[in-house]
Motif scaffolding. Structure first.
Motif, PDB file in Angstrom:
ATOM      1  N   PHE A 246      15.818 -26.156 -22.439  1.00  0.00           N
ATOM      2  CA  PHE A 246      15.702 -25.004 -23.270  1.00  0.00           C
ATOM      3  C   PHE A 246      17.302 -25.223 -24.110  1.00  0.00           C
ATOM      4  O   PHE A 246      17.198 -24.669 -25.368  1.00  0.00           O
ATOM      5  N   LEU A 247      18.032 -26.154 -23.827  1.00  0.00           N
ATOM      6  CA  LEU A 247      19.335 -26.158 -24.599  1.00  0.00           C
ATOM      7  C   LEU A 247      19.290 -27.416 -26.018  1.00  0.00           C
ATOM      8  O   LEU A 247      19.900 -27.205 -26.855  1.00  0.00           O
ATOM      9  N   THR A 248      18.284 -28.190 -25.803  1.00  0.00           N
ATOM     10  CA  THR A 248      18.151 -29.088 -26.744  1.00  0.00           C
ATOM     11  C   THR A 248      17.514 -28.350 -28.021  1.00  0.00           C
ATOM     12  O   THR A 248      16.643 -27.541 -27.942  1.00  0.00           O
ATOM     13  N   PRO A 249      18.121 -28.715 -29.067  1.00  0.00           N
ATOM     14  CA  PRO A 249      17.722 -28.223 -30.159  1.00  0.00           C
ATOM     15  C   PRO A 249      16.490 -28.415 -30.617  1.00  0.00           C
ATOM     16  O   PRO A 249      15.949 -29.689 -30.689  1.00  0.00           O
ATOM     17  N   ALA A 250      15.713 -27.574 -31.186  1.00  0.00           N
ATOM     18  CA  ALA A 250      14.316 -27.901 -31.396  1.00  0.00           C
ATOM     19  C   ALA A 250      14.009 -29.009 -32.566  1.00  0.00           C
ATOM     20  O   ALA A 250      14.828 -28.843 -33.577  1.00  0.00           O
ATOM     21  N   GLY A 251      12.834 -29.555 -32.570  1.00  0.00           N
ATOM     22  CA  GLY A 251      12.688 -30.490 -33.821  1.00  0.00           C
ATOM     23  C   GLY A 251      13.633 -31.583 -33.865  1.00  0.00           C
ATOM     24  O   GLY A 251      13.586 -32.150 -35.076  1.00  0.00           O
ATOM     25  N   GLN A 252      14.128 -31.922 -32.921  1.00  0.00           N
ATOM     26  CA  GLN A 252      15.207 -33.456 -32.837  1.00  0.00           C
ATOM     27  C   GLN A 252      14.309 -34.492 -32.462  1.00  0.00           C
ATOM     28  O   GLN A 252      14.017 -34.680 -31.497  1.00  0.00           O
ATOM     29  N   GLY A 253      13.932 -35.295 -33.481  1.00  0.00           N
ATOM     30  CA  GLY A 253      13.351 -36.593 -33.399  1.00  0.00           C
ATOM     31  C   GLY A 253      13.565 -37.556 -34.333  1.00  0.00           C
ATOM     32  O   GLY A 253      14.432 -37.179 -35.255  1.00  0.00           O
ATOM     33  N   PRO A 254      12.862 -38.676 -34.242  1.00  0.00           N
ATOM     34  CA  PRO A 254      13.412 -39.779 -35.313  1.00  0.00           C
ATOM     35  C   PRO A 254      12.912 -39.351 -36.652  1.00  0.00           C
ATOM     36  O   PRO A 254      13.331 -40.021 -37.569  1.00  0.00           O
ATOM     37  N   ALA A 255      12.292 -38.286 -36.718  1.00  0.00           N
ATOM     38  CA  ALA A 255      11.418 -37.755 -38.090  1.00  0.00           C
ATOM     39  C   ALA A 255      12.390 -36.738 -38.592  1.00  0.00           C
ATOM     40  O   ALA A 255      12.162 -36.273 -39.847  1.00  0.00           O
ATOM     41  N   GLY A 256      13.665 -36.310 -38.198  1.00  0.00           N
ATOM     42  CA  GLY A 256      14.494 -35.378 -38.523  1.00  0.00           C
ATOM     43  C   GLY A 256      15.140 -35.699 -39.745  1.00  0.00           C
ATOM     44  O   GLY A 256      15.499 -36.933 -40.143  1.00  0.00           O
TER      45      GLY A 256
ATOM     46  N   LEU B 138      14.663 -28.353 -16.667  1.00  0.00           N
ATOM     47  CA  LEU B 138      14.271 -27.212 -17.264  1.00  0.00           C
ATOM     48  C   LEU B 138      15.157 -26.560 -18.290  1.00  0.00           C
ATOM     49  O   LEU B 138      15.191 -26.119 -19.668  1.00  0.00           O
ATOM     50  N   ALA B 139      16.587 -26.526 -17.544  1.00  0.00           N
ATOM     51  CA  ALA B 139      17.757 -25.959 -18.553  1.00  0.00           C
ATOM     52  C   ALA B 139      18.061 -26.941 -19.718  1.00  0.00           C
ATOM     53  O   ALA B 139      18.407 -26.443 -20.764  1.00  0.00           O
TER      54      ALA B 139
ATOM     55  N   PRO C 172       7.740 -32.636 -18.818  1.00  0.00           N
ATOM     56  CA  PRO C 172       7.393 -33.609 -18.008  1.00  0.00           C
ATOM     57  C   PRO C 172       7.789 -33.979 -16.727  1.00  0.00           C
ATOM     58  O   PRO C 172       7.323 -33.958 -15.652  1.00  0.00           O
ATOM     59  N   THR C 173       9.292 -34.406 -16.756  1.00  0.00           N
ATOM     60  CA  THR C 173       9.970 -34.690 -15.828  1.00  0.00           C
ATOM     61  C   THR C 173       9.910 -33.683 -14.807  1.00  0.00           C
ATOM     62  O   THR C 173      10.150 -33.873 -13.500  1.00  0.00           O
ATOM     63  N   ALA C 174      10.213 -32.372 -15.150  1.00  0.00           N
ATOM     64  CA  ALA C 174      10.470 -31.228 -14.294  1.00  0.00           C
ATOM     65  C   ALA C 174       8.871 -31.133 -13.534  1.00  0.00           C
ATOM     66  O   ALA C 174       9.153 -30.643 -12.303  1.00  0.00           O
ATOM     67  N   VAL C 175       8.013 -30.955 -14.132  1.00  0.00           N
ATOM     68  CA  VAL C 175       6.709 -31.005 -13.528  1.00  0.00           C
ATOM     69  C   VAL C 175       6.556 -32.019 -12.566  1.00  0.00           C
ATOM     70  O   VAL C 175       6.042 -31.667 -11.376  1.00  0.00           O
ATOM     71  N   CYS C 176       6.755 -33.349 -12.856  1.00  0.00           N
ATOM     72  CA  CYS C 176       6.653 -34.116 -11.690  1.00  0.00           C
ATOM     73  C   CYS C 176       7.598 -34.123 -10.420  1.00  0.00           C
ATOM     74  O   CYS C 176       7.109 -34.135  -9.589  1.00  0.00           O
ATOM     75  N   GLN C 177       8.631 -33.529 -10.634  1.00  0.00           N
ATOM     76  CA  GLN C 177       9.698 -33.335  -9.557  1.00  0.00           C
ATOM     77  C   GLN C 177       9.211 -32.310  -8.680  1.00  0.00           C
ATOM     78  O   GLN C 177       9.392 -32.528  -7.332  1.00  0.00           O
TER      79      GLN C 177
END
Length: 553
Positions: A434-444, A430-431, A529-534
């Protein structure tokens, strides 16, 4: 002082047999004699007293040979063999076979053969196989970066290549457990290592043919690695006593974490110096070398003396050993699926592996695409969380075994360990979201590059490291639970739960690539998704898990 001659019931190793109930416990087991009464001498009051020549650390184990020089003491009051055997049968009468085995397993203590027992040599080499297992798994997570550039892959193509390993991995979980139960885990493990090494060896030429040819080689790797967990669990269940089980499981499965570290440590420099095919060729050769060494230690030479003797002693109360050995092994599949504790381990395995496999496949790409790092730096930063996990491993087994030895219920120990492995990492995920900058992907684009430059890389790597370190506690949680429920069927049980545990490698890894293409958000594709599963896994396992020996065991 002489010992009563007693027919040999089983062979090797000295242990003590404490029949539940009050009163003296006069039985000891000697390599040279078999099951025998402990040496007793009379006190002035006429009451029998244990001879103090036994080991001070465990007075119920005698190190003396089966015969002694000198005359027999006329005041010896060793009970008659027939009376003691009848008393043992009477005290265990009415208990289920599982209860008898559990009662004996709790109290039998092995005497080591030399400084490094054979069973721990087998454990060490199995751990090395698991090192190679994850080396051949993580090499693709690093190599996929230059391969994608050379071959023009999209994020979905990366996900397909990474997930194709799990197509094969899922298929061999249950067959691997079944075959290991039937013919023994040692041979199945060797066949698995040979198959995945061959698949790794032919990956580079296949990649130059087509994407699907490369996926086929990764399926072969998955097929080979899919039998390894069940094969190793079958070997451990037959070799290791319960008070050594957490340490053995932690060492073998800790090999996966060491393999991730070694694979990530070597992959970046090898790719930079010799190109991406080099990691496949080198790691494949190491696996084939392991296949040459494995038969040399004779892993099937004999089961652990302690486990063999426990089984033999329980059987002597019920029926002859020869009759049991002649029976064909029947695997109670229907009972497995009716068992709530088995479902608890299955759900926990799925939820834990969602985070483990998705992060294993995508972390190098995350560091490259989200944080703007090159392949060598991505490989190095991905290494740090696995180093943290490896550093935690030496604590997990001894602490868990220590809690068991101090009297904490085994079920409580398993739930505590697995709870740490779920809740701590979930908070870290979850942290990170929150810390990962928004919009970071291969289309950046350029704006993304500027945001990546300001990303809190150190904080993110620290959180990931804490997450992986706490995840190491699963080695004393769900990964030991199969052997607790049924040592006899531990391999088959792991085949079932690891099938569920392999599904995140197919679903989660592919879904992460799809979500990344659709949302351009690493938080939505990876961390949330990982946090929800855990969190779900922690709740389900805490409510329904158990380490009690099952009635069908």
């Amino acid at each position: 002082m002489a010992l009563l001659p007693v027919p040999r019931l089983c062979s090797r190793q000295m242990i003590s047999l404490r029949v539940p109930g009050p009163g003296p416990r006069p039985w000891a087991y000697s390599r040279s004699v078999g099951l025998r009464p402990k040496r007793m001498c009379a006190t002035s009051s006429g009451e029998p007293k244990e001879n103090d020549s036994s080991s001070s650390s465990n007075p119920e184990i005698s190190d003396s040979p089966s015969s002694s020089s000198g005359e027999d003491d006329p005041t010896d009051e060793a009970p008659k063999v027939g009376q003691l055997a009848a008393a043992a049968a009477k005290k265990l009468a009415g208990r289920t076979e599982a209860a008898k085995a559990a009662a004996l397993e709790d109290v039998l203590v092995p005497e080591d053969d030399g400084k490094f027992p054979h069973r721990w040599k087998v454990v060490l080499l199995m751990a090395l196989a698991f090192v190679l297992c994850n080396m051949d798994k993580v090499n693709m997570s690093v190599a996929v970066i230059p391969m994608a550039k050379d071959l023009g892959w999209s994020a979905l193509d990366r996900g397909l290549v990474s997930s194709s390993f799990f197509w094969g991995y899922t298929l061999t979980q249950i067959p691997g457990g079944y075959i290991s139960t039937k013919i023994g885990g040692a041979r199945v493990l060797m066949a698995g290592v040979a198959l995945w090494s061959f698949g790794t060896l032919i990956a580079p030429p296949a990649a130059k043919i087509s994407l699907w040819a490369l996926c086929a080689t990764r399926v072969l790797v998955g097929l080979g690695e899919g039998v390894a967990p069940s094969a190793a669990t079958t070997v451990l269940a037959k070799m290791m006593p319960r008070n050594e089980r957490s340490r053995a499981v932690a060492m073998v499965w800790g090999g996966l974490d060491v393999g991730s570290v070694v694979g990530l440590l070597l992959s970046g420099p090898l790719i930079k110096a010799y190109g991406w095919p080099s990691v496949f060729y080198l790691f494949a050769c190491l696996g084939l070398m392991w296949c040459v060494v494995w038969p040399m230690i004779k892993p099937e030479m004999a089961p652990s003396p302690k486990v063999a003797e426990q089984s033999a002693m329980v059987q002597t109360v019920e029926e002859p050993v020869e009759k049991k050995e002649a029976e064909k092994i029947h695997v109670p599949w229907a009972e497995f699926f009716k068992s709530v504790p088995v479902w608890a381990v299955t759900v926990a395995h799925f939820c834990f592996n969602w985070g483990y496999y998705v992060l294993l496949a995508w972390l190098p790409s995350y560091f490259e695409l989200a944080l703007g790092l090159n392949v060598q730096k991505s490989s190095f930063l991905t290494l740090i969380p696995y180093l943290a996990m490896t550093a935690m491993m030496p604590l997990v087994g001894p602490v868990a075994d220590g809690l068991v030895e101090k009297g904490m219920p085994l079920t409580k120990v398993r739930k505590l360990a697995q709870g740490i492995a779920f809740i701590g990492p979930a908070m870290c995920m979850l942290a990170c979201a929150f810390l990962t900058p928004a919009g970071q992907g291969p289309a950046g684009g350029v704006a993304d590059a500027a945001a990546a430059a300001n990303a809190p890389v150190a904080a993110i790597v620290t959180l990931l490291s804490v997450s992986f370190a706490l995840g190491a506690w699963s080695r004393a949680g769900l990964y030991c639970n199969h052997q607790d429920l049924s040592p006899k069927y531990a391999g088959a049980l792991l085949g079932i739960t690891n099938t569920a545990g392999a599904l995140p490698g197919v679903l989660g890894v592919t879904a992460a690539g799809y979500l990344l293409d659709q949302t351009n958000s690493w938080a939505l594709a990876l961390f949330l998704p990982t946090a929800v599963c855990q969190i779900f896994g922690a709740i389900f396992y805490t409510i329904f898990a158990s380490s009690e020996r099952q009635s069908w065991s």
